[in-house]
Design a protein around this motif. Structure first.
Motif, PDB file in Angstrom:
ATOM      1  N   LEU A  40      10.934   5.085   1.459  1.00  0.00           N
ATOM      2  CA  LEU A  40      10.495   3.749   1.847  1.00  0.00           C
ATOM      3  C   LEU A  40      11.681   2.901   2.300  1.00  0.00           C
ATOM      4  N   ARG A  41      11.395   1.929   3.127  1.00  0.00           N
ATOM      5  CA  ARG A  41      12.435   0.986   3.541  1.00  0.00           C
ATOM      6  C   ARG A  41      12.839   0.135   2.340  1.00  0.00           C
ATOM      7  N   LEU A  42      14.092  -0.243   2.315  1.00  0.00           N
ATOM      8  CA  LEU A  42      14.561  -1.081   1.215  1.00  0.00           C
ATOM      9  C   LEU A  42      13.968  -2.473   1.336  1.00  0.00           C
ATOM     10  N   PRO A  43      13.407  -3.014   0.264  1.00  0.00           N
ATOM     11  CA  PRO A  43      12.853  -4.369   0.317  1.00  0.00           C
ATOM     12  C   PRO A  43      13.967  -5.406   0.357  1.00  0.00           C
ATOM     13  N   THR A  44      13.706  -6.518   1.020  1.00  0.00           N
ATOM     14  CA  THR A  44      14.714  -7.571   1.103  1.00  0.00           C
ATOM     15  C   THR A  44      14.779  -8.391  -0.182  1.00  0.00           C
ATOM     16  N   ARG A  45      13.641  -8.622  -0.807  1.00  0.00           N
ATOM     17  CA  ARG A  45      13.615  -9.392  -2.052  1.00  0.00           C
ATOM     18  C   ARG A  45      12.716  -8.681  -3.055  1.00  0.00           C
ATOM     19  N   PRO A  46      13.196  -7.625  -3.645  1.00  0.00           N
ATOM     20  CA  PRO A  46      12.333  -6.889  -4.578  1.00  0.00           C
ATOM     21  C   PRO A  46      12.039  -7.683  -5.837  1.00  0.00           C
ATOM     22  N   SER A  47      10.794  -7.662  -6.239  1.00  0.00           N
ATOM     23  CA  SER A  47      10.384  -8.280  -7.496  1.00  0.00           C
ATOM     24  C   SER A  47      10.526  -7.249  -8.610  1.00  0.00           C
ATOM     25  N   PRO A  48      10.480  -7.668  -9.869  1.00  0.00           N
ATOM     26  CA  PRO A  48      10.514  -6.690 -10.958  1.00  0.00           C
ATOM     27  C   PRO A  48       9.405  -5.638 -10.860  1.00  0.00           C
TER      28      PRO A  48
ATOM     29  N   PHE B  32      10.535  -3.217  -8.294  1.00  0.00           N
ATOM     30  CA  PHE B  32      11.667  -2.501  -8.872  1.00  0.00           C
ATOM     31  C   PHE B  32      11.201  -1.378  -9.790  1.00  0.00           C
ATOM     32  N   ARG B  33      10.244  -1.666 -10.664  1.00  0.00           N
ATOM     33  CA  ARG B  33       9.772  -0.673 -11.626  1.00  0.00           C
ATOM     34  C   ARG B  33       8.993   0.444 -10.941  1.00  0.00           C
ATOM     35  N   MET B  34       8.173   0.101  -9.929  1.00  0.00           N
ATOM     36  CA  MET B  34       7.408   1.140  -9.250  1.00  0.00           C
ATOM     37  C   MET B  34       8.304   2.042  -8.416  1.00  0.00           C
ATOM     38  N   ARG B  35       9.316   1.484  -7.792  1.00  0.00           N
ATOM     39  CA  ARG B  35      10.241   2.325  -7.029  1.00  0.00           C
ATOM     40  C   ARG B  35      11.011   3.258  -7.968  1.00  0.00           C
ATOM     41  N   GLU B  36      11.322   2.779  -9.118  1.00  0.00           N
ATOM     42  CA  GLU B  36      11.968   3.628 -10.113  1.00  0.00           C
ATOM     43  C   GLU B  36      11.042   4.777 -10.508  1.00  0.00           C
TER      44      GLU B  36
ATOM     45  N   ILE C  12       8.716   6.243  -8.719  1.00  0.00           N
ATOM     46  CA  ILE C  12       8.490   7.238  -7.671  1.00  0.00           C
ATOM     47  C   ILE C  12       9.771   7.970  -7.280  1.00  0.00           C
ATOM     48  N   GLY C  13      10.860   7.709  -8.008  1.00  0.00           N
ATOM     49  CA  GLY C  13      12.099   8.403  -7.721  1.00  0.00           C
ATOM     50  C   GLY C  13      12.923   7.797  -6.617  1.00  0.00           C
ATOM     51  N   GLU C  14      12.659   6.530  -6.260  1.00  0.00           N
ATOM     52  CA  GLU C  14      13.461   5.817  -5.274  1.00  0.00           C
ATOM     53  C   GLU C  14      13.999   4.540  -5.904  1.00  0.00           C
ATOM     54  N   PRO C  15      14.815   4.669  -6.955  1.00  0.00           N
ATOM     55  CA  PRO C  15      15.279   3.475  -7.668  1.00  0.00           C
ATOM     56  C   PRO C  15      16.195   2.618  -6.807  1.00  0.00           C
ATOM     57  N   LEU C  16      16.208   1.339  -7.112  1.00  0.00           N
ATOM     58  CA  LEU C  16      17.084   0.392  -6.431  1.00  0.00           C
ATOM     59  C   LEU C  16      18.311   0.133  -7.296  1.00  0.00           C
ATOM     60  N   SER C  17      19.462   0.058  -6.673  1.00  0.00           N
ATOM     61  CA  SER C  17      20.676  -0.294  -7.407  1.00  0.00           C
ATOM     62  C   SER C  17      20.595  -1.759  -7.828  1.00  0.00           C
ATOM     63  N   THR C  18      20.965  -2.039  -9.060  1.00  0.00           N
ATOM     64  CA  THR C  18      20.891  -3.417  -9.550  1.00  0.00           C
ATOM     65  C   THR C  18      22.130  -4.222  -9.184  1.00  0.00           C
ATOM     66  N   THR C  19      23.162  -3.582  -8.682  1.00  0.00           N
ATOM     67  CA  THR C  19      24.422  -4.289  -8.461  1.00  0.00           C
ATOM     68  C   THR C  19      24.312  -5.381  -7.410  1.00  0.00           C
ATOM     69  N   THR C  20      23.379  -5.234  -6.458  1.00  0.00           N
ATOM     70  CA  THR C  20      23.199  -6.247  -5.421  1.00  0.00           C
ATOM     71  C   THR C  20      21.991  -7.144  -5.695  1.00  0.00           C
ATOM     72  N   LEU C  21      21.326  -6.936  -6.814  1.00  0.00           N
ATOM     73  CA  LEU C  21      20.167  -7.744  -7.179  1.00  0.00           C
ATOM     74  C   LEU C  21      20.585  -8.856  -8.135  1.00  0.00           C
TER      75      LEU C  21
ATOM     76  N   ASP D  61       0.828  -1.203   0.000  1.00  0.00           N
ATOM     77  CA  ASP D  61       0.000   0.000   0.000  1.00  0.00           C
ATOM     78  C   ASP D  61       0.868   1.260   0.000  1.00  0.00           C
ATOM     79  N   ALA D  62       1.920   1.258   0.808  1.00  0.00           N
ATOM     80  CA  ALA D  62       2.793   2.430   0.881  1.00  0.00           C
ATOM     81  C   ALA D  62       3.432   2.722  -0.473  1.00  0.00           C
ATOM     82  N   LEU D  63       3.865   1.688  -1.165  1.00  0.00           N
ATOM     83  CA  LEU D  63       4.499   1.876  -2.476  1.00  0.00           C
ATOM     84  C   LEU D  63       3.470   2.263  -3.531  1.00  0.00           C
ATOM     85  N   LEU D  64       2.340   1.563  -3.545  1.00  0.00           N
ATOM     86  CA  LEU D  64       1.312   1.845  -4.551  1.00  0.00           C
ATOM     87  C   LEU D  64       0.734   3.248  -4.389  1.00  0.00           C
ATOM     88  N   ALA D  65       0.551   3.689  -3.140  1.00  0.00           N
ATOM     89  CA  ALA D  65       0.006   5.028  -2.904  1.00  0.00           C
ATOM     90  C   ALA D  65       0.945   6.091  -3.471  1.00  0.00           C
TER      91      ALA D  65
END
Length: 510
Positions: free
Chosen positions: A247-255, A258-262, A264-273, A229-233
């Protein structure tokens, strides 16, 4: 995964000599796929027929139905594998074995695994639900980051079943084709999307009011989790995204996450994914450094062609120094030298470029790009010897070896491997060379592999050889001998020679 679990997965208990898995296994595709579709209730089971005692089992399927496990991209005349490759093996056991294969291995072993995953083959005749092997093949392609190949394979099968659509949807998210996937989701009444996937697609289609209403409904029904809900809102309300804390960093982000965080301007680094996420950084909108890092990760698993890697490396001049930039600068200097055709310039730039490639474990893509041309320049001395070693890591290894007079005992041994000839007359060069020599002398395979071959379960025998060579690259010398011998017994001579050359020339052991 324990030793017993991997052995059971490999050949259903037949290969007791299979080696243990790594202590810490990276996330498999099955661990990070999006929950983009929901179960639609029990499906009608297929019809069954009570078998007559002693008779062969009977499989019933509607006329004109294509078996999913038979779908492939490489026909037998291209892959070189017989249609009956899987033989009387059991589908579920083979699927477990495919999923258990590690991707951090020799480039030659990676290439053999990809060929197996993409091959058009008859399904195993030993029984098991249709489609399970296809799903395992797709998941292993995703583990390798081979999204383009996985996308082509799932589209050949038709992403109509929820399990296939789930993978196709995620591939589309990572390759920037989410609008196409959302259109397919809306057009396919057999796919029941989860609330987060439905909200995402409604918003992507411009129906923001429906997306907001769906979010409220999902919350009321308990189908949307608080963190979702927090991410979708934030995804639906850019102002909320700007005003709220990160938002808190997810432990196991799904694609999907990943796309929604991108967005909203809070992209995840792919280097650890997982490496599949690196494909998202190959889009033109990504920065050059991110594109280089992603291209190198994908090239290490064979998911990106060497020419594509070269294109990213040479997009522009490095604007900084150190680390990655020094590697790019060394490569660009060598590329200019090889284009000039001047032996002096090539001699000056080859060693630094090769050192940079070795530090990033990108020797094989480099050799594919430049190896044959380097050898044919007939460079003198130590530079010529290095050029020959690089050439042996290319696809033209045998032709290059045929035209070379050995200068040292090591070169004589390498030439012997490349030619597939007798190595007995070559002085020993250590324990690894001795293990390779024994592998080329067709050692005894043991009861497990021999039985697989006798029963026509060639695919399981190849998976066993892949596993042995992977363990051999980690330092188990005996597995090197067994793996090479098994590949040669199965007629996979090119894969055996490339693996042996890479074991000798690359720092991948221990």
């Amino acid at each position: 995964m324990s030793t017993s679990a991997r052995t059971a997965a490999l050949v259903a208990g037949a290969l007791a000599w299979a080696a243990p898995a790594l202590a810490e296994r990276p996330l498999s595709a099955i661990d990070w796929l999006s929950d983009s579709v929901a179960a639609t209730g029990p499906r009608k089971p297929p019809p069954t027929i009570t078998p007559v005692p002693g008779a062969e089992p009977i499989t019933v399927m509607p006329l004109g139905t294509t078996l999913l496990d038979a779908v492939g991209l490489l026909p037998p005349q291209v892959s070189g594998l017989p249609r009956t490759f899987w033989g009387p093996g059991e589908t579920q056991a083979i699927a477990r074995a495919v999923r258990a294969e590690r991707v951090d291995t020799l480039p030659a072993v990676q290439a053999l695994l990809v060929k197996l995953l993409l091959a058009e083959l008859d399904p195993p005749t030993g029984g098991g639900p249709d489609g399970q092997l296809l799903l395992a093949r797709l998941d292993k392609l995703l583990d390798l980051g081979a999204l383009d190949q996985a996308q082509a394979l799932v589209e050949r099968a038709g992403p109509t079943a929820p399990s296939l659509f789930r993978r196709w949807f995620d591939i589309s998210l990572l390759t920037g084709q989410e609008d196409r996937a959302c259109s397919a989701m809306r057009a396919n009444p057999g796919i029941a999307p989860t609330f987060p996937a439905r909200i995402f697609c409604l918003a992507r289609g411009g129906d923001w009011n429906a997306a907001a209403l769906t979010l409220e409904t999902g919350l009321a029904l308990g189908f949307v989790k608080p963190e979702e809900d927090a991410l979708l809102a934030r995804f639906l309300d850019p102002a909320l995204a700007e005003e709220s804390e990160a938002l808190r960093l997810p432990t196991r982000p799904s694609p999907l996450i990943f796309r929604m965080r991108e967005a909203i301007g809070e992209p995840l680094s792919t280097t650890t994914l997982p490496v599949a996420f690196a494909r998202a950084d190959m889009r033109p909108t990504a920065g050059w450094k991110a594109r280089i890092e992603a291209a190198e990760r994908l090239a290490r698993t064979g998911a990106l062609a060497p020419n594509e890697l070269l294109g990213v490396w040479t997009e522009r001049k490095p604007a900084a120094s150190g680390g990655l930039w020094d590697r790019v600068a060394a490569l660009q200097a060598f590329d200019l030298a090889i284009l000039s055709g001047e032996p002096e310039a090539v001699t000056e730039t080859l060693a630094p470029a090769w050192k940079a490639m070795a530090s990033a474990e990108l020797e094989v893509p480099f050799a594919q790009l430049y190896g044959p041309q380097l050898v044919r320049m007939n460079l003198p001395g130590a530079t010529g010897a290095l050029a020959f070693r690089i050439g042996l890591l290319s696809d033209e290894y045998e032709a290059l070896a045929q035209g070379r007079e050995p200068q040292t005992n090591e070169e004589a041994f390498l030439i012997g491997i490349a030619r597939g000839g007798d190595l007995q007359g070559v002085p020993p060069l250590g324990s690894l060379a001795a293990a390779l020599r024994d592998g080329f002398d067709r050692p005894g395979l043991g009861t497990g592999p021999s039985r697989l071959i006798e029963e026509g379960r060639l695919g399981e025998a190849v998976l066993a050889a892949i596993d042995l060579l992977t363990d051999g690259a980690q330092g188990d010398i005996l597995d090197v001998t067994r793996g090479l011998g098994l590949l040669r017994r199965l007629g996979l001579e090119d894969a055996a020679r490339k693996s042996a050359l890479q074991l000798m020339l690359l720092e991948r052991r221990g």
